[in-house]
Design a protein around this motif. Structure first.
Motif, PDB file in Angstrom:
ATOM      1  N   VAL A   4       1.791   4.817  12.909  1.00  0.00           N
ATOM      2  CA  VAL A   4       1.226   3.653  13.604  1.00  0.00           C
ATOM      3  C   VAL A   4       0.766   2.556  12.631  1.00  0.00           C
ATOM      4  CG1 VAL A   4      -1.071   4.718  13.792  1.00  0.00           C
ATOM      5  CG2 VAL A   4      -0.384   3.005  15.453  1.00  0.00           C
ATOM      6  N   MET A   5       0.425   2.953  11.390  1.00  0.00           N
ATOM      7  CA  MET A   5      -0.029   1.945  10.420  1.00  0.00           C
ATOM      8  C   MET A   5       1.120   1.062   9.923  1.00  0.00           C
ATOM      9  SD  MET A   5      -3.312   2.337   9.837  1.00  0.00           S
ATOM     10  CE  MET A   5      -3.690   1.789   8.197  1.00  0.00           C
ATOM     11  N   ASP A   6       2.353   1.563  10.019  1.00  0.00           N
ATOM     12  CA  ASP A   6       3.500   0.739   9.613  1.00  0.00           C
ATOM     13  C   ASP A   6       3.774  -0.242  10.739  1.00  0.00           C
ATOM     14  OD1 ASP A   6       3.759   2.034   7.226  1.00  0.00           O
ATOM     15  OD2 ASP A   6       5.460   3.274   7.813  1.00  0.00           O
ATOM     16  N   SER A   7       2.927  -1.267  10.830  1.00  0.00           N
ATOM     17  CA  SER A   7       2.904  -2.056  12.050  1.00  0.00           C
ATOM     18  C   SER A   7       3.827  -3.262  12.044  1.00  0.00           C
ATOM     19  CB  SER A   7       1.466  -2.502  12.326  1.00  0.00           C
ATOM     20  OG  SER A   7       0.922  -3.078  11.154  1.00  0.00           O
ATOM     21  N   ASN A   8       4.280  -3.720  10.875  1.00  0.00           N
ATOM     22  CA  ASN A   8       5.121  -4.911  10.984  1.00  0.00           C
ATOM     23  C   ASN A   8       6.591  -4.572  11.191  1.00  0.00           C
ATOM     24  OD1 ASN A   8       6.620  -5.192   8.532  1.00  0.00           O
ATOM     25  ND2 ASN A   8       4.753  -5.847   7.490  1.00  0.00           N
ATOM     26  N   GLU A   9       7.292  -5.563  11.667  1.00  0.00           N
ATOM     27  CA  GLU A   9       8.657  -5.372  12.146  1.00  0.00           C
ATOM     28  C   GLU A   9       9.568  -4.716  11.112  1.00  0.00           C
ATOM     29  OE1 GLU A   9       9.927  -8.932  14.399  1.00  0.00           O
ATOM     30  OE2 GLU A   9      11.707  -8.818  13.140  1.00  0.00           O
ATOM     31  N   LEU A  10       9.523  -5.244   9.883  1.00  0.00           N
ATOM     32  CA  LEU A  10      10.416  -4.695   8.867  1.00  0.00           C
ATOM     33  C   LEU A  10      10.011  -3.279   8.464  1.00  0.00           C
ATOM     34  CD1 LEU A  10      11.038  -7.804   6.613  1.00  0.00           C
ATOM     35  CD2 LEU A  10      12.721  -6.564   7.951  1.00  0.00           C
ATOM     36  N   GLU A  11       8.720  -2.998   8.513  1.00  0.00           N
ATOM     37  CA  GLU A  11       8.266  -1.639   8.196  1.00  0.00           C
ATOM     38  C   GLU A  11       8.798  -0.646   9.210  1.00  0.00           C
ATOM     39  OE1 GLU A  11       4.071  -2.123   5.827  1.00  0.00           O
ATOM     40  OE2 GLU A  11       3.967  -2.277   8.003  1.00  0.00           O
ATOM     41  N   ARG A  12       8.791  -1.039  10.484  1.00  0.00           N
ATOM     42  CA  ARG A  12       9.267  -0.128  11.518  1.00  0.00           C
ATOM     43  C   ARG A  12      10.773   0.041  11.424  1.00  0.00           C
ATOM     44  NH1 ARG A  12       5.326   2.080  13.471  1.00  0.00           N
ATOM     45  NH2 ARG A  12       6.742   3.584  14.338  1.00  0.00           N
ATOM     46  N   GLU A  13      11.466  -1.056  11.176  1.00  0.00           N
ATOM     47  CA  GLU A  13      12.925  -0.967  11.082  1.00  0.00           C
ATOM     48  C   GLU A  13      13.362  -0.087   9.930  1.00  0.00           C
ATOM     49  OE1 GLU A  13      14.782  -4.818  10.864  1.00  0.00           O
ATOM     50  OE2 GLU A  13      13.744  -5.436  12.691  1.00  0.00           O
ATOM     51  N   ARG A  14      12.697  -0.242   8.795  1.00  0.00           N
ATOM     52  CA  ARG A  14      13.146   0.474   7.601  1.00  0.00           C
ATOM     53  C   ARG A  14      12.451   1.801   7.375  1.00  0.00           C
ATOM     54  NH1 ARG A  14      15.175  -3.770   3.254  1.00  0.00           N
ATOM     55  NH2 ARG A  14      15.660  -5.461   4.681  1.00  0.00           N
ATOM     56  N   GLY A  15      11.411   2.059   8.155  1.00  0.00           N
ATOM     57  CA  GLY A  15      10.700   3.335   8.001  1.00  0.00           C
ATOM     58  C   GLY A  15       9.935   3.454   6.699  1.00  0.00           C
ATOM     59  N   ILE A  16       9.573   2.328   6.105  1.00  0.00           N
ATOM     60  CA  ILE A  16       8.777   2.382   4.877  1.00  0.00           C
ATOM     61  C   ILE A  16       7.539   1.504   5.032  1.00  0.00           C
ATOM     62  CG2 ILE A  16      10.650   2.853   3.249  1.00  0.00           C
ATOM     63  CD1 ILE A  16      10.649  -0.206   2.637  1.00  0.00           C
ATOM     64  N   THR A  17       6.538   1.792   4.228  1.00  0.00           N
ATOM     65  CA  THR A  17       5.357   0.937   4.197  1.00  0.00           C
ATOM     66  C   THR A  17       5.596  -0.158   3.168  1.00  0.00           C
ATOM     67  OG1 THR A  17       4.001   2.836   4.747  1.00  0.00           O
ATOM     68  CG2 THR A  17       2.855   0.917   3.875  1.00  0.00           C
ATOM     69  N   ILE A  18       5.300  -1.400   3.540  1.00  0.00           N
ATOM     70  CA  ILE A  18       5.499  -2.527   2.624  1.00  0.00           C
ATOM     71  C   ILE A  18       4.151  -3.085   2.182  1.00  0.00           C
ATOM     72  CG2 ILE A  18       6.470  -4.862   2.429  1.00  0.00           C
ATOM     73  CD1 ILE A  18       8.620  -3.940   4.492  1.00  0.00           C
ATOM     74  N   LEU A  19       3.216  -3.182   3.130  1.00  0.00           N
ATOM     75  CA  LEU A  19       1.908  -3.745   2.823  1.00  0.00           C
ATOM     76  C   LEU A  19       0.824  -2.668   2.905  1.00  0.00           C
ATOM     77  CD1 LEU A  19       2.289  -6.830   5.167  1.00  0.00           C
ATOM     78  CD2 LEU A  19       2.469  -6.850   2.675  1.00  0.00           C
ATOM     79  N   ALA A  20      -0.122  -2.718   1.994  1.00  0.00           N
ATOM     80  CA  ALA A  20      -1.264  -1.814   2.077  1.00  0.00           C
ATOM     81  C   ALA A  20      -2.114  -2.230   3.277  1.00  0.00           C
ATOM     82  CB  ALA A  20      -2.089  -1.896   0.801  1.00  0.00           C
ATOM     83  N   LYS A  21      -2.620  -1.238   4.015  1.00  0.00           N
ATOM     84  CA  LYS A  21      -3.422  -1.574   5.202  1.00  0.00           C
ATOM     85  C   LYS A  21      -4.634  -0.667   5.337  1.00  0.00           C
ATOM     86  CE  LYS A  21       0.700  -2.670   7.570  1.00  0.00           C
ATOM     87  NZ  LYS A  21       1.324  -1.643   6.750  1.00  0.00           N
ATOM     88  N   ASN A  22      -5.647  -1.225   5.967  1.00  0.00           N
ATOM     89  CA  ASN A  22      -6.905  -0.486   6.124  1.00  0.00           C
ATOM     90  C   ASN A  22      -7.063   0.092   7.502  1.00  0.00           C
ATOM     91  OD1 ASN A  22      -7.516  -2.544   3.993  1.00  0.00           O
ATOM     92  ND2 ASN A  22      -9.337  -1.265   3.984  1.00  0.00           N
ATOM     93  N   THR A  23      -7.744   1.220   7.543  1.00  0.00           N
ATOM     94  CA  THR A  23      -8.214   1.742   8.807  1.00  0.00           C
ATOM     95  C   THR A  23      -9.508   2.485   8.504  1.00  0.00           C
ATOM     96  OG1 THR A  23      -7.670   3.102  10.719  1.00  0.00           O
ATOM     97  CG2 THR A  23      -6.845   3.869   8.615  1.00  0.00           C
ATOM     98  N   ALA A  24     -10.219   2.872   9.533  1.00  0.00           N
ATOM     99  CA  ALA A  24     -11.430   3.649   9.285  1.00  0.00           C
ATOM    100  C   ALA A  24     -11.528   4.738  10.324  1.00  0.00           C
ATOM    101  CB  ALA A  24     -12.661   2.751   9.356  1.00  0.00           C
TER     102      ALA A  24
END
Ligand SMILES: Nc1nc2c(ncn2[C@@H]2O[C@H](COP(=O)(O)OP(=O)(O)OP(=O)(O)O)[C@@H](O)[C@H]2O)c(=O)[nH]1
Ligand SMILES: [Mg+2]
Length: 451
Positions: free
Chosen positions: A40-60
């Motif tokens: 779910v953290m791989d939220s941007n379009e290209l991340e979902r398409e490619r199945g990789i994480t591109i940007l570091a993201k925060n959650t708590a």
């Protein structure tokens, strides 16, 4: 509220984002009947398409009343700048290693950065369910890696957990595991609480940027000292050394995948701030009367460069809406604000810009994003970035690992030999062969030109 800040780091695909899913699920972030997408953290379009994480993201997530801020980082080496920056926000790391693949080049890179920053690690050997898992050997390889990276005695004393991120289990015994409780306990017990003083001079370091359709640009920042209250006069210590007086009116803290409104920061927390014009990575939000800027974030230099040029082909203007060199320049300048591992240089021509990054994937993602946004451009062939150090021409060196079954190992290494090329009298790279269960792993250290 008690806080822990942790980043999750690993080689590409070792299961970081999947583990964050499980942590979110088991900390009661989602309603029982809520259907949540995978990774779910791989939220941007290209991340979902490619199945990789591109940007570091925060959650708590919350565990027994304690808030754990988690930064999920990308594992691909081209996005190493994201990892370096994420490490500024945290007090410890979860080093994830695939139970079959073991530590790979990016494991080495990210661990090196974490050790340099003196961040205590928790070792997580993931994908323990794989049929070819070899946890004991992988553990030994990780110890070797720590020693190879000159880890200090006390840095070797890390907890080890074996996980199946997909099933959401962790245990100190590779054969067991019911849930992630042991992992949460390890975080609480090994990651130190944030240091600092809530009553001293305000110091909040902006380490990332995000964007919301409603709020515009959001600064993601870590509270190192002091307390920020909304509506109070503060100053932003800009990267150029100037001080910009402002008032923060929109302050959020992280809670699961949401941002929750807040009026006052908690010491050590990671917060999100909206409504500050032009705020960017590396700047400090500090007291307007007694400003105390934190050192700006420095990260590794780019290794490859590509020319971005206005489309001058006969088919120009057919695909994109933004086609001029001014459009191109503005878009690239905007990118530089958020993507700190990129650099741009003017070229002799006004129609062309030299964009430098960490790798072809990073630049290709930028090009694809621009294309989808309606920009039309031409790009040149990637070239490596060289530098003169003491009159010597230096080139970046990469580590290149190939794992193959025995029977194809010979052919594989000879093709790398050819690509790498040779200089008279000496090889420009070293090849190491490592024997793994049923496979050879060839580790090359070629110069950037050979890749
Ligand atoms: N069998 C098994 N597969 C797993 C496990 N954890 C993750 N995976 C799979 O591994 C793949 C990569 O998982 P991700 O969570 O995207 O890995 P990542 O480390 O976040 O990857 P990047 O962010 O791109 O570096 C996915 O197909 C996951 O389903 C596990 O414990 N066991
Ligand atoms: Mg990921």
């Amino acid at each position: 509220m008690l806080i822990r800040n942790i980043a999750i780091i690993a080689h590409v695909d070792h299961g970081k984002t999947t583990l964050v899913d499980a942590m979110l699920r088991q900390s009661g972030t989602f309603r029982a009947n809520e259907s949540v997408i995978e990774r779910v953290m791989d939220s941007n379009e290209l991340e979902r398409e490619r199945g990789i994480t591109i940007l570091a993201k925060n959650t708590a997530v919350f565990y027994h009343g304690l808030k754990i801020n988690i930064v999920d980082t990308p594992g691909h080496s081209d996005f190493g700048g994201e990892v370096e920056r994420a490490l500024k926000m945290v007090d410890g790391v979860m080093l994830l290693v695939d139970a079959s693949e073991g530590p790979l080049p990016q494991t080495r890179y990210v661990l090196g950065k974490a050790l340099e920053a003196n961040l205590p690690p928790i070792l997580v050997i993931n994908k323990i369910d794989r049929a070819d898992a070899r946890p004991q050997e992988v553990l030994n390889e990780v110890y070797d890696l720590f020693i190879d990276l000159d880890a200090k005695e006390e840095q070797l004393d890390f907890p080890v957990l074996y996980t199946n991120a997909k099933a959401g289990t962790a245990s100190s015994d590779p054969g067991k595991g019911e849930d992630l409780q042991p992992l949460f306990e390890a975080i609480v017990n090994t990651i130190p609480p944030p240091a600092g003083d809530a009553a001293s001079t305000l110091q909040i370091l902006v380490a990332n940027l995000d964007y919301s359709d409603y709020l515009g640009r959001l600064a993601i920042a870590r509270v190192f000292n002091g307390t920020l209250r909304t509506g109070e006069d503060v100053a932003i210590a800009k990267l150029d050394g100037t001080l910009q007086k402002t008032r923060i009116t929109k302050l959020f803290s992280f809670s699961g995948l949401k941002r929750t409104d807040s009026t006052e920061t908690i010491l050590g927390d990671i917060v999100s701030i909206a409504g500050v014009e032009g705020i960017t990575i590396g700047e400090t939000i500090t007291s307007a009367e007694t400003p105390a800027p934190l050192p700006p974030i420095t990260i590794d230099e780019p290794t490859i460069a590509m020319q971005f040029t206005v489309n001058t082909s006969p088919f120009a203007g057919r695909e994109g809406d933004y086609v001029t060199s001014r459009n191109l320049r503005e878009r690239l300048e905007k990118e530089l604000l958020t993507n700190v591992s990129l650099r741009m240089e003017e070229t002799g021509s006004t129609d062309s810009f030299k964009v430098m990054g960490r790798g072809e994937l990073q630049l290709s993602i930028l090009i694809e994003m621009m294309r989808r946004e309606g920009y039309e451009l031409m790009v040149g062939k990637p070239e490596i970035v060289t530098r003169r150090v003491d009159a010597k021409l230096m080139e970046p060196v990469k580590q290149h690992t190939v794992s193959r079954l025995y029977r194809v190992a010979g052919r594989d290494s000879s093709s790398s030999d050819r690509r790498a090329g040779r200089r008279p009298g000496r090889s420009i790279y070293r090849v190491f062969f490592v024997e793994l269960a049923g496979a050879w792993r060839a580790v090359h250290r070629p110069g950037g030109r050979c890749l």
